[in-house]
Write a protein that holds these residues in place. Structure first.
Motif, short mmCIF file in Angstrom:
data_model
loop_
_atom_site.label_atom_id
_atom_site.label_comp_id
_atom_site.label_asym_id
_atom_site.label_seq_id
_atom_site.Cartn_x
_atom_site.Cartn_y
_atom_site.Cartn_z
N ALA A 23 0.81 -1.23 0.00
CA ALA A 23 0.00 0.00 0.00
C ALA A 23 0.83 1.27 0.00
O ALA A 23 0.48 2.26 -0.65
N LEU A 24 1.95 1.25 0.70
CA LEU A 24 2.75 2.48 0.82
C LEU A 24 3.31 2.94 -0.52
O LEU A 24 3.65 4.12 -0.68
N GLU A 25 3.40 2.03 -1.49
CA GLU A 25 3.90 2.41 -2.81
C GLU A 25 2.97 3.41 -3.50
O GLU A 25 3.40 4.13 -4.41
N PHE A 26 1.72 3.46 -3.07
CA PHE A 26 0.73 4.32 -3.71
C PHE A 26 0.59 5.67 -3.01
O PHE A 26 -0.18 6.52 -3.45
N PHE A 27 1.31 5.85 -1.92
CA PHE A 27 1.28 7.12 -1.20
C PHE A 27 2.56 7.90 -1.47
O PHE A 27 3.61 7.32 -1.77
N GLU A 28 2.48 9.20 -1.35
CA GLU A 28 3.67 10.03 -1.44
C GLU A 28 4.52 9.80 -0.19
O GLU A 28 4.01 9.80 0.94
N LYS A 29 5.81 9.59 -0.38
CA LYS A 29 6.67 9.30 0.76
C LYS A 29 6.77 10.54 1.66
O LYS A 29 7.09 11.64 1.20
N PRO A 30 6.50 10.36 2.96
CA PRO A 30 6.57 11.51 3.87
C PRO A 30 8.00 12.06 4.00
O PRO A 30 8.97 11.31 3.87
N GLU A 31 8.07 13.34 4.23
CA GLU A 31 9.36 13.97 4.47
C GLU A 31 9.27 14.80 5.74
O GLU A 31 8.30 15.55 5.94
N ALA A 32 10.26 14.66 6.57
CA ALA A 32 10.30 15.45 7.81
C ALA A 32 10.59 16.91 7.46
O ALA A 32 11.10 17.22 6.37
N PRO A 33 10.25 17.84 8.37
CA PRO A 33 10.58 19.26 8.13
C PRO A 33 12.05 19.43 7.76
O PRO A 33 12.94 18.77 8.31
N SER A 34 12.30 20.28 6.79
CA SER A 34 13.64 20.42 6.22
C SER A 34 14.70 20.89 7.22
O SER A 34 15.89 20.68 7.03
N ASN A 35 14.26 21.55 8.32
CA ASN A 35 15.23 22.06 9.30
C ASN A 35 15.58 21.03 10.37
O ASN A 35 16.35 21.31 11.27
N LYS A 37 17.47 17.88 11.90
CA LYS A 37 18.79 17.31 11.67
C LYS A 37 18.97 15.93 12.33
O LYS A 37 19.78 15.12 11.86
N ASP A 38 18.24 15.68 13.39
CA ASP A 38 18.40 14.44 14.14
C ASP A 38 17.84 13.26 13.33
O ASP A 38 16.63 13.19 13.08
N PRO A 39 18.69 12.31 12.90
CA PRO A 39 18.23 11.20 12.06
C PRO A 39 17.20 10.31 12.77
O PRO A 39 16.31 9.76 12.12
N LEU A 40 17.31 10.18 14.08
CA LEU A 40 16.35 9.34 14.82
C LEU A 40 14.96 9.98 14.81
O LEU A 40 13.95 9.30 14.62
N LYS A 41 14.91 11.30 15.02
CA LYS A 41 13.63 11.99 15.00
C LYS A 41 13.03 11.98 13.60
O LYS A 41 11.82 11.85 13.43
N ILE A 42 13.88 12.13 12.59
CA ILE A 42 13.41 12.09 11.20
C ILE A 42 12.81 10.73 10.88
O ILE A 42 11.73 10.60 10.31
N ALA A 43 13.52 9.67 11.29
CA ALA A 43 13.05 8.31 11.03
C ALA A 43 11.73 8.04 11.76
O ALA A 43 10.81 7.41 11.21
N GLU A 44 11.62 8.53 13.01
CA GLU A 44 10.39 8.34 13.77
C GLU A 44 9.23 9.09 13.12
O GLU A 44 8.10 8.59 13.05
N TYR A 45 9.50 10.29 12.65
CA TYR A 45 8.47 11.10 11.99
C TYR A 45 7.95 10.38 10.75
O TYR A 45 6.74 10.27 10.53
N ILE A 46 8.88 9.89 9.92
CA ILE A 46 8.48 9.21 8.68
C ILE A 46 7.71 7.93 9.01
O ILE A 46 6.68 7.63 8.38
N HIS A 47 8.18 7.20 10.03
CA HIS A 47 7.48 5.97 10.44
C HIS A 47 6.05 6.27 10.87
O HIS A 47 5.11 5.56 10.47
N ASN A 48 5.87 7.30 11.67
CA ASN A 48 4.54 7.63 12.17
C ASN A 48 3.62 8.06 11.03
O ASN A 48 2.43 7.71 11.00
N LYS A 49 4.15 8.84 10.09
CA LYS A 49 3.35 9.28 8.96
C LYS A 49 2.95 8.10 8.07
O LYS A 49 1.82 8.02 7.57
N GLN A 50 3.86 7.17 7.88
CA GLN A 50 3.55 5.99 7.07
C GLN A 50 2.53 5.11 7.78
O GLN A 50 1.69 4.48 7.13
N GLN A 51 2.58 5.07 9.10
CA GLN A 51 1.58 4.32 9.84
C GLN A 51 0.20 4.94 9.65
O GLN A 51 -0.81 4.22 9.51
#
Length: 222
Positions: A23-35, A37-51
């Motif tokens: 299903a995720l192939e049909f959604f636009e991939k989420p992107e964390a706010p451009s500002n 920098k923390d890779p863990l927070k970015i990964a968590e943000y993307i994970h939550n959006k995909q969920q």
């Protein structure tokens, strides 16, 4: 109008859906706010959006699939399960058989004309399976497909009321769970999942018994 030589067989109808494995192939991939920098927070943000996207996937025929179709006809409950293409094919055969052997079928659901029927038809398109429901040139479904929610609204599209609340208001009790949890429940406890669907069919049937005698002629041509 219904032929005088045919009886009208009422069938209560409901479907349950699940997200497609991809299903995720049909959604636009989420992107964390451009500002950020923390890779863990970015990964968590993307994970939550995909969920969140996965939680919505079962509501669209592009990102979801038919998991179970439940019916309640004069012979009792029946569930169409298995590989989606197979269950859709079996369901349309059942639909045709009902109309051919028992007279015109009147299919009764709740929010079924806005969700269930379009979902089944669109998934049939995707699976290259011929549908038996004929959509007219205006995109309208047949009058024999009855949506109790539309009848309840009395023409007011803003009117509130879900199956659970309407059933409770009429004294029939409420649902036994949440449809959003059906796919997960079906994986872990199929019996409990089908019991939930059976209860939804039962409540829909009780509401239909209350409403339809008061609306005689609603499915006839103008």
């Amino acid at each position: 109008k219904t032929s005088e030589n045919k009886t009208m067989t009422n069938v209560i109808f409901d479907i349950e859906t699940a997200p497609l494995p991809n299903a995720l192939e049909f959604f636009e991939k989420p992107e964390a706010p451009s500002n950020w920098k923390d890779p863990l927070k970015i990964a968590e943000y993307i994970h939550n959006k995909q969920q969140e996207q996965l939680n919505e996937a079962a509501l669209s025929a592009l990102t979801g699939r038919v998991l179970v179709i439940g019916v309640l006809d004069p012979n009792g409950y029946e569930f169409f399960e298995g590989a989606e293409s197979d269950l859709l094919d079996e369901f349309w055969n059942y639909y045709d058989s009902l109309n051919n052997t028992k007279g015109q079928g009147r299919w009764i659901g709740f929010s079924s004309n806005d969700f269930d029927w379009p979902f089944i038809i669109q998934r049939s398109f995707i699976n290259a399976i011929k549908t038996s429901v004929r959509i007219d040139h205006r995109g309208y479904l047949p009058r024999t497909l009855v949506d109790l929610r539309k009848l309840w609204q009395c023409g007011n599209k803003q009117s509130l009321g879900k199956l659970d609340s309407i059933a409770k208001a009429m004294g029939f009790g409420g649902k036994t769970g949440n449809g959003a949890d059906f796919a997960k429940l079906y994986e872990t406890d199929k019996t409990a999942a089908l019991d939930y669907l059976r209860k939804d069919l039962e409540l829909t049937d009780k509401i239909a018994v209350r409403l339809l005698p008061l609306l005689e002629g609603y499915d006839e041509a103008d």
